[in-house]
Write an enzyme that holds these catalytic residues in place. Structure first.
Site, short mmCIF file in Angstrom:
data_model
loop_
_atom_site.label_atom_id
_atom_site.label_comp_id
_atom_site.label_asym_id
_atom_site.label_seq_id
_atom_site.Cartn_x
_atom_site.Cartn_y
_atom_site.Cartn_z
CB CYS A 68 -4.45 6.84 -5.30
SG CYS A 68 -5.22 7.27 -3.39
CG HIS A 323 -8.95 7.05 -5.21
ND1 HIS A 323 -8.00 6.31 -5.22
CD2 HIS A 323 -9.20 7.33 -6.40
CE1 HIS A 323 -7.38 6.19 -6.61
NE2 HIS A 323 -8.34 6.97 -7.22
#
Length: 378
Positions: A68, A323
């Site tokens: 990510c 994330h």
């Protein structure tokens, strides 16, 4: 009377028809001229940016496994039409092995894949494999600021054309002048250095929270007294003395990256995330933020220091498990998009402001990298 009237009407009809025809022909010519002008304008833009950049479609990137961070940074690079204008002019490596090892070439292939395909998302597998050949680990948690520096250095190192390397430097690098002045005598040292990001603190020296981005910038350029163990050796005094250290801004690039130092390392070597609110503006003028003493630039340089927010790389979660996603403003549409791996959606400025941070909402998205664009580049 009726016949005379009829003849008069008949005599006028050809004139009206001729007039209408001339007007129609004039309108067609005007439309043709507008069309030609529009086509010429598009051709000029295409010669600089490329067809796909004008379409600027928002395409997602599949997560390969803890990728990510890489995906978010790639989106920030590839949505920047000034960067892709450089990327499109790279020298294509001659051999298959060289192409496989070239980060700029693999990034260009990914750009074409994203912009020429009909899929909502594509896989960055080939680029990720290329990066792994240059010791960029896959399937691990990355820090966005460090990975951004790694990617940029690989791009600069592998671009063979000197003019493109220079353009890349001009596009991203910040020039700072460091001043060290002895407080016992007149001895002073000045040195220029370049930085890819401005690492901005979110806490001051007393661990008090800085309240805005402007306050964080002012604190970064505020002079600091080096005393005690931090004293420096003065050549003129012949011993260690107290020095005053200050940073002065010399040059700002077209694409400016600000790094909010959200991850704080404690003495135990464990890090924790600082999630408190720190608002940042859509428009930023360094002439209004910094004082004259904090700048070392001429008036023509300062005249270009007005910026607009282009992108936010946000982090959610903790320092050990989190994330990344990117909020990016399309330069051709002026609309905000959220790039969350393969998912891409249009968002509002209020959605972007949700990344300011919140002390009690630890796991929420918090801005980590802020990327600003010059409003009036030279």
């Amino acid at each position: 009377m009726g016949q005379r009237s009829g003849r008069q009407e008949r005599s006028k009809k050809p004139e009206l028809a001729l007039s209408e025809t001339m007007e129609a022909e004039t309108e067609v010519r005007n439309n043709d001229e507008e069309t030609k002008e529009a086509k010429a304008k598009n051709q000029r833009l295409i010669s600089v940016f490329g067809v796909a950049d004008l379409k600027n479609e928002a395409i997602g990137l599949y997560n390969l496994g803890l990728s990510c961070c890489l995906n978010s940074l790639l989106q920030v690079f590839l949505m920047n039409i000034r960067f892709t204008g450089i990327l499109r002019r790279i020298a294509v490596p001659s051999s298959h092995v060289q192409r496989k090892n070239s980060v700029p070439y693999q990034m260009l292939l990914l750009l074409e894949k994203m912009q020429c395909g009909k899929c909502k998302a594509v896989s960055p597998t080939d680029l990720a494999c290329c990066l792994s050949l240059h010791r960029v680990k896959l399937f691990v948690q990355h820090d966005a600021a460090q990975l951004f520096l790694t990617l940029w250095n690989l791009l600069k190192k592998q671009m063979k054309k000197p003019e493109l390397v220079e353009e890349l430097r001009d596009l991203y690098t910040i020039c700072i002048q460091e001043h060290l002045a002895c407080q016992k005598c007149s001895f002073e040292v000045k040195s220029n250095s370049t930085m890819l990001t401005l690492p901005l603190p979110v806490l001051d020296a007393n661990s008090h929270r800085l309240k805005t981005l402007e306050e964080s910038l002012q604190y970064f350029f505020h002079p600091e007294e080096l005393t005690g163990q931090n004293m420096c050796f003065c050549q003129q005094c012949g011993r260690k003395t107290t020095f005053l250290q200050s940073m002065k801004l010399v040059r700002l690039p077209q694409t400016l990256t600000l790094h909010l130092k959200r991850f704080c390392f404690e003495r135990s070597s464990h890090s924790h995330k600082l999630s408190h609110c720190l608002p940042f503006p859509q428009e930023l003028d360094f002439n209004e933020v910094l004082t004259e003493n904090q700048c070392q630039a001429d008036d023509s340089e300062k005249a270009t220091w007005q910026y607009e927010l282009f992108a936010v790389v946000a982090h959610s979660g903790s320092s050990s498990c989190g994330h990344y996603c990117a909020y990016i403003r399309s330069l051709t549409e002026c609309k905000w998009y959220c790039f969350n791996d393969s998912q891409v959606c249009q968002v509002s400025w209020d959605d972007v402001k949700c990344t300011y941070g919140h002390a009690s909402l630890y796991w929420r998205e918090t801005a980590y990298l802020l990327i600003y664009m010059k409003k009036n580049p030279q």
